[in-house]
Design a protein around this motif. Structure first.
Motif, short mmCIF file in Angstrom:
data_model
loop_
_atom_site.label_atom_id
_atom_site.label_comp_id
_atom_site.label_asym_id
_atom_site.label_seq_id
_atom_site.Cartn_x
_atom_site.Cartn_y
_atom_site.Cartn_z
N ILE A 1 -4.59 -1.26 -1.84
CA ILE A 1 -4.62 -2.44 -0.88
C ILE A 1 -4.60 -3.76 -1.77
O ILE A 1 -5.77 -3.91 -2.65
CB ILE A 1 -5.93 -2.26 0.09
N ALA A 39 -3.40 3.17 7.05
CA ALA A 39 -3.11 2.46 6.05
C ALA A 39 -1.62 3.05 5.52
O ALA A 39 -1.24 4.13 5.51
CB ALA A 39 -3.99 2.73 4.70
N LEU A 94 -11.37 3.69 14.76
CA LEU A 94 -11.64 4.69 13.74
C LEU A 94 -12.31 6.08 14.06
O LEU A 94 -12.51 6.93 13.63
CB LEU A 94 -12.07 3.87 12.66
N PRO A 113 -3.55 11.89 3.03
CA PRO A 113 -4.39 11.62 1.87
C PRO A 113 -3.87 12.53 0.77
O PRO A 113 -3.95 13.63 1.12
CB PRO A 113 -5.80 11.80 2.41
N LEU A 149 -10.91 4.10 1.69
CA LEU A 149 -10.51 2.82 1.88
C LEU A 149 -11.23 2.53 3.32
O LEU A 149 -11.69 1.50 3.39
CB LEU A 149 -8.98 2.68 1.92
N PRO A 204 -9.70 8.66 13.36
CA PRO A 204 -10.14 8.25 11.79
C PRO A 204 -9.04 7.88 10.88
O PRO A 204 -9.35 7.16 9.94
CB PRO A 204 -10.95 9.57 11.12
N ARG A 205 -7.80 8.22 11.02
CA ARG A 205 -6.83 7.88 10.05
C ARG A 205 -6.14 6.81 10.68
O ARG A 205 -5.08 6.28 10.23
CB ARG A 205 -5.79 8.94 9.76
N ILE A 245 -8.73 2.51 -6.53
CA ILE A 245 -9.79 1.64 -6.02
C ILE A 245 -10.10 0.64 -6.82
O ILE A 245 -10.48 -0.71 -6.60
CB ILE A 245 -11.07 2.31 -5.35
N ARG A 257 -4.27 3.57 -13.36
CA ARG A 257 -5.84 3.68 -13.09
C ARG A 257 -6.18 4.09 -11.66
O ARG A 257 -5.28 4.29 -10.85
CB ARG A 257 -6.20 2.19 -13.43
N THR A 272 -14.37 9.65 6.97
CA THR A 272 -12.96 8.79 6.83
C THR A 272 -12.50 8.78 5.28
O THR A 272 -13.27 9.21 4.53
CB THR A 272 -13.24 7.35 7.28
N TYR A 319 0.88 -1.28 0.06
CA TYR A 319 0.19 -0.06 -0.02
C TYR A 319 0.77 1.20 -0.06
O TYR A 319 0.62 2.32 -0.62
CB TYR A 319 -0.89 0.21 1.15
N VAL A 364 -6.27 -1.03 8.49
CA VAL A 364 -7.07 0.15 8.69
C VAL A 364 -6.89 0.66 9.91
O VAL A 364 -6.70 2.07 10.29
CB VAL A 364 -8.59 0.02 8.21
#
Lengths: 285, 347
Positions: A33, A231, A271, A284, B133, A275-276, A89, A86, B130, A27, A227
């Protein structure tokens, strides 16, 4: 009671650590993932089972990861590299599809029933440490799991290639600007992660069992761990795997009815607080 | 991105033409859609066998669920793999509402949809912020929690554990009897109508200002916030919207099968719907519906030989790598290409 609990959760966590640190590495480099990681683990386990029947457990423990490294290289060249432009996800979904295909192929070859692998004679039986009688094989498992983690940490922190991997994980574009070849690193990391999955698969044989559902069980656990760990953060993944192993084992002892829910509850709680995830993953993009 | 840019070109050409020509085009398209709707609702009952109709019913139900997933995926960039928990959960509330709480069928539907809205709002409020992912994992986690919860010993009196519940209602519902839903031929007209309603609703939302805000937020949330847009409430509303679609679809499923079991909550249903969405293409409203039908017939073809899962895996890889727009996306691009070529010749 408590020492046994800790030992059991360490044994489970050793497998999870080997799997989820591999996921976190991929990752970090590819932003993908690898949902097929569970199938790689299953492939490692079945190859290990076949080789162990012919040449014994120790040969399997060397050959199976080596073959898996080749599979990892194929994954890098045939899927991750051609698809790197691409959406991430979508590539993750492709790995999911490849994993399903691989898992089904294994079921087609080996059939649906569960197989057992015997621990080698030198690791059979139990020993008594600190008044706790514990199977030798699980101690070996803990040793290999934590040992490989330690080696990984040494590699990442004290070598040039490790430095480059950390750099790409933190900020891919700046790292590339500084002249780091992330394609070559990704090749290295994907093969290594697949080899780790192979080690985990072979080790799982005598500890759990080799059965058709093992890929899904493992990937769901690993995804939760990655998670929770944040990540891309390898240290986070290691801590999260230990936490997960403990919650899983403690849950099945104290609340057997609700044990299946325990990992999800853990995920939700972590989370909602962070949250991260708990580790310092990449910001991100 | 490139696909979107290319798709914009013919729209601009349309805009340059006279307004009356555009209005005429719209009336024509509307009439054609109405005709397609009418023929599609009635014709299959006379043409197709009961077995084919049953497959088609299931396929369209899967398609509606896929529509919910595809809408969220294409408008917000978030992938949910917990859609089945709402799809199956609503059936449980419907069944329990009628048998345990003595509600009328309509009241039981109202109660279960209110539960879906509250659940989606609460879950969405927690997880929409969030990363994509983590969002995916959290929908998986929430879904798995619900499907385990149904099997808990303490709830056995309500949910009958792994056995599931039989669902049937007395009297009429919207003027229809219980048998209308369980009969494959008559249910086709119902599910066909539902698919059109859901498809047009999703299409309308896509084209609205709300849809534009969602897509802009997907592309660059920070810039949207900077420009003074709320990026949280619209995405939460979208999440509730797709769960309402999934819930309505689940109600239809339960009325059709007369039965609700833990399988309808499971991960398998969610991944099938995701695959159906990918097969049809997530970028349009018709795509997932077509994808659901294709999936159902393909599953019938391969499932008998035990290759359903293999088919799922191959379909995921094939449609993402080779046909990223899905079947409908590929057809759409083909027709647009023909159209443009003809126009270039006439220019």
């Amino acid at each position: 009671m408590i020492p046994l609990l800790i030992a059991n959760s360490l044994a489970l966590a050793s497998l999870l650590v080997m799997m989820s640190s591999g996921l976190a590495l991929i990752y970090g480099l590819r932003d993908v993932i690898n949902f097929g990681h569970g199938a790689l683990y299953m492939l490692g386990a079945y190859i290990g089972y076949s080789i162990a029947n012919v040449a014994g457990f120790w040969v399997a423990l060397v050959v199976s990861p080596a073959l898996l490294a080749l599979v990892g290289a194929a994954l890098e060249y045939l899927a991750l590299r051609p698809l790197q432009r691409r959406s991430h996800i979508e590539v993750a979904l492709v790995t999911l599809g490849l994993g399903i295909i691989l898992g089904q192929a294994l079921i087609f070859i080996y059939g649906g029933e569960a197989r057992t692998v015997e621990a080698p004679p030198s690791l059979a039986g139990s020993v008594t440490v600190f008044r706790l009688t514990y199977p030798v094989y699980r101690l070996f498992l803990i040793g290999v799991g934590l040992g490989s983690c330690g080696l990984l940490a040494l590699w990442l922190n004290f070598t040039t290639s490790g430095l480059h991997i950390r750099a790409v994980s933190q900020d891919p574009s700046v790292a590339r600007m500084m002249g780091i070849n992330s394609d070559r690193l990704s090749f290295l990391v994907t093969s290594l992660s697949a080899a780790f999955a192979g080690v985990a698969g072979v080790l799982a044989g005598p500890y759990l069992s080799v059965d058709p559902g093992m890929d899904v069980t493992m990937i769901v656990s690993c995804l939760i761990i990655v998670v929770i760990g944040g990540a891309g953060s390898i240290a986070g993944a290691i801590v999260a795997a230990l936490l997960y192993g403990f919650v899983q084992v403690a849950g099945s002892v104290f609340l057997p009815d609700l044990a299946a829910l325990a990992p999800y509850a853990l995920l939700m709680v972590v989370l909602l607080v962070a949250p991260r995830g708990i580790g310092r993953g990449r910001a991100p993009a | 991105m490139n696909g979107e840019a290319a798709a914009r070109v013919p729209v601009q050409r349309d805009a340059l033409r006279a307004p009356t020509a555009r209005a005429g085009w719209r009336i024509g398209a509307g009439a054609a859609a109405l005709l397609a709707f009418g023929v599609g609702a009635v014709a299959p009952q006379y043409v197709a066998s009961d077995f084919i109709l049953k497959l088609a019913d299931g396929g369209l139900l899967l398609g509606i669920l896929a529509l919910a997933i595809a809408f969220l995926m294409s408008q917000t960039g978030l992938v949910t793999i917990g859609a089945a928990s709402v799809y199956g959960g609503v059936g449980y509330f419907f069944a329990i509402g009628m048998t345990e709480w003595d509600l009328s069928p309509l009241a039981a539907i109202a109660v279960s949809m209110v539960v879906v809205i509250l659940y989606a709002a609460a879950l969405g409020a927690l997880i929409i912020r969030t990363t994509p992912l983590a969002f995916m994992m959290l929908t998986l986690a929430a879904g798995e929690m619900i499907s385990h919860a149904v099997l808990l010993e303490g709830l056995r009196d309500y949910t009958s554990g792994a056995d599931g519940l039989v669902v049937s209602f007395q009297g009429t519902l919207f003027g229809l009897e219980s048998g209308d839903f369980t009969n494959a031929a008559r249910f086709w007209a119902i599910v066909w109508t539902a698919a059109w309603v859901a498809g047009l609703a999703a299409w309308g939302v896509r084209r609205s200002r709300f849809g534009a805000v969602l897509r802009a937020t997907r592309q660059n949330e920070e810039r949207m916030r900077f420009s003074g847009f709320d990026t949280y409430a619209p995405r939460l509303a979208a999440f509730v919207f797709v769960n309402v679609i999934a819930g309505a679809c689940g109600l239809l499923h339960v009325l059709n099968s007369g039965f609700v079991s833990p399988e309808s909550l499971g991960l398998g249903v969610s991944t099938n719907a995701l695959v159906a969405a990918l097969i049809g293409g997530t970028a349009t409203s018709a795509g997932p519906l077509v994808g659901g039908l294709i999936f159902a017939f393909a599953q019938d073809e391969f499932g008998a030989r035990g290759f359903t899962q293999l088919l799922t895996g191959i379909a995921i890889v094939l449609f993402i790598v080779v046909f990223p727009g899905g079947v409908v996306g590929a057809l759409d691009a083909f027709v647009r290409g023909m159209f443009r070529k003809r126009q270039q010749e006439s220019d």
